[in-house]
Design a protein around this motif. Structure first.
Motif, mmCIF file in Angstrom:
data_model
loop_
_atom_site.group_PDB
_atom_site.id
_atom_site.type_symbol
_atom_site.label_atom_id
_atom_site.label_comp_id
_atom_site.label_asym_id
_atom_site.label_seq_id
_atom_site.Cartn_x
_atom_site.Cartn_y
_atom_site.Cartn_z
ATOM 1 N N PHE A 3 -6.088 -1.925 -5.370
ATOM 2 C CA PHE A 3 -5.736 -3.201 -5.997
ATOM 3 C C PHE A 3 -5.908 -3.207 -7.509
ATOM 4 C CE2 PHE A 3 -6.545 -4.536 -1.604
ATOM 5 C CZ PHE A 3 -5.433 -5.338 -1.383
ATOM 6 N N LEU A 4 -6.352 -2.086 -8.099
ATOM 7 C CA LEU A 4 -6.571 -2.060 -9.544
ATOM 8 C C LEU A 4 -5.317 -2.401 -10.338
ATOM 9 C CD1 LEU A 4 -8.378 -1.556 -11.968
ATOM 10 C CD2 LEU A 4 -7.869 0.896 -11.769
ATOM 11 N N PRO A 5 -4.124 -1.860 -9.992
ATOM 12 C CA PRO A 5 -2.931 -2.220 -10.777
ATOM 13 C C PRO A 5 -2.655 -3.723 -10.781
ATOM 14 C CG PRO A 5 -2.489 -0.307 -9.415
ATOM 15 C CD PRO A 5 -3.815 -0.853 -8.963
ATOM 16 N N ARG B 252 -8.008 -2.292 3.279
ATOM 17 C CA ARG B 252 -6.925 -2.802 2.430
ATOM 18 C C ARG B 252 -5.718 -3.249 3.242
ATOM 19 N NH1 ARG B 252 -7.249 2.224 -1.802
ATOM 20 N NH2 ARG B 252 -8.963 1.450 -3.125
ATOM 21 N N GLU B 253 -5.273 -2.391 4.156
ATOM 22 C CA GLU B 253 -4.092 -2.725 4.948
ATOM 23 C C GLU B 253 -4.358 -3.906 5.870
ATOM 24 O OE1 GLU B 253 -5.476 0.216 4.688
ATOM 25 O OE2 GLU B 253 -4.014 1.789 4.261
ATOM 26 N N ARG C 48 6.876 -4.871 3.211
ATOM 27 C CA ARG C 48 6.973 -3.542 3.817
ATOM 28 C C ARG C 48 6.525 -2.468 2.827
ATOM 29 N NH1 ARG C 48 7.942 -2.267 9.160
ATOM 30 N NH2 ARG C 48 9.264 -0.524 8.504
ATOM 31 N N LEU C 49 7.004 -2.563 1.598
ATOM 32 C CA LEU C 49 6.638 -1.583 0.580
ATOM 33 C C LEU C 49 5.162 -1.695 0.209
ATOM 34 C CD1 LEU C 49 9.773 -1.816 -1.755
ATOM 35 C CD2 LEU C 49 9.197 0.021 -0.155
ATOM 36 N N PHE C 50 4.685 -2.929 0.112
ATOM 37 C CA PHE C 50 3.289 -3.155 -0.258
ATOM 38 C C PHE C 50 2.341 -2.534 0.768
ATOM 39 C CE2 PHE C 50 -0.660 -5.544 -0.318
ATOM 40 C CZ PHE C 50 -0.936 -5.660 -1.672
ATOM 41 N N LEU C 51 2.592 -2.801 2.041
ATOM 42 C CA LEU C 51 1.731 -2.264 3.093
ATOM 43 C C LEU C 51 1.804 -0.738 3.168
ATOM 44 C CD1 LEU C 51 2.321 -4.858 5.959
ATOM 45 C CD2 LEU C 51 0.312 -4.621 4.498
ATOM 46 N N LYS C 52 2.928 -0.182 2.746
ATOM 47 C CA LYS C 52 3.097 1.265 2.780
ATOM 48 C C LYS C 52 2.252 1.955 1.717
ATOM 49 C CE LYS C 52 6.683 4.860 2.633
ATOM 50 N NZ LYS C 52 8.148 5.125 2.505
ATOM 51 N N PHE C 53 2.106 1.309 0.554
ATOM 52 C CA PHE C 53 1.459 1.972 -0.571
ATOM 53 C C PHE C 53 0.059 1.460 -0.917
ATOM 54 C CE2 PHE C 53 6.039 2.618 -1.513
ATOM 55 C CZ PHE C 53 6.040 4.007 -1.538
#
Length: 201
Positions: free
Chosen positions: A182-184, A117-118, A171-176
């Motif tokens: 990716f379901l949400p 994912r990352e 930055r936030l996306f890669l953190k979480f």
């Protein structure tokens, strides 16, 4: 790091992993650049119906979720090959169709090719730099030729704010993303596409 590695190679330096990554990003940019130059007029005039936008929003959202569920995660973005970069670039070209998320479709392709994912997310965001620059340059050229007044100062301010917002979001996306998956995002796209169908089709 990639830019510095590329300059180093051009001046006789060694071909490092960062230099290879730069080449992969360039290769991945070629398909979308060619399709944009050749078919942007047709896409803008003939493929902007609510039905097309709704179906691509839903369809590629479901495809993103399926790629995440059935992914065979075993590589990082630094394990990519030239063929992988080209395939992800072809996927990026599909993003010219309205309703198709550029980041979403390239992440989908990355997951399908075995990226985590990352890793899929990082390469997708790297790919955005040249394609957004090219698209922006094309629009700037059009604006420079228009007879209407253009507020260049306000436009520049918009670029700065969007760049800062994009950096924070990435930055936030890669953190979480490794935790939430990716379901949400897939559910959001399906809901949005359904809303478009109900409201406009």
């Amino acid at each position: 790091d990639m830019a510095g590695a590329g300059i180093s190679v051009l001046t006789g330096g060694p071909v490092t992993q960062s230099a290879r990554m730069l080449v992969w990003v360039i290769i991945a940019t070629i398909p979308a650049g060619m399709v944009g130059l050749l078919f942007s007029g047709f896409i803008e005039t003939s493929m902007r119906s609510p039905f097309v936008i709704a179906m691509t929003t839903i369809g590629f959202g479901v495809l993103l979720w399926l790629s995440d569920v059935f992914k065979k995660e075993h590589r990082t973005e630094r394990d990519l090959t030239y063929k992988d970069a080209l395939l992800i670039g072809v996927a990026q070209a599909l993003a010219l169709i309205p309703g198709t998320s550029r980041s979403g479709i390239t992440m989908t392709a990355g997951l399908a090719l075995g990226l985590g994912r990352e890793a899929a997310s990082r390469f997708s965001f790297l790919m955005s730099i040249p394609i957004i620059t090219l698209a922006s340059g094309q629009q700037m050229l059009k604006l420079s030729k228009t007879e209407e007044a253009v507020d260049w100062g306000m436009l520049a301010l918009g670029v700065v704010f969007s760049a800062v917002a994009a950096y924070v979001c990435i930055r936030l996306f890669l953190k979480f993303i490794g935790k939430i998956g990716f379901l949400p995002f897939a559910l959001y796209r399906v809901a949005l596409g359904g809303l478009i169908l109900v409201a406009f089709v």
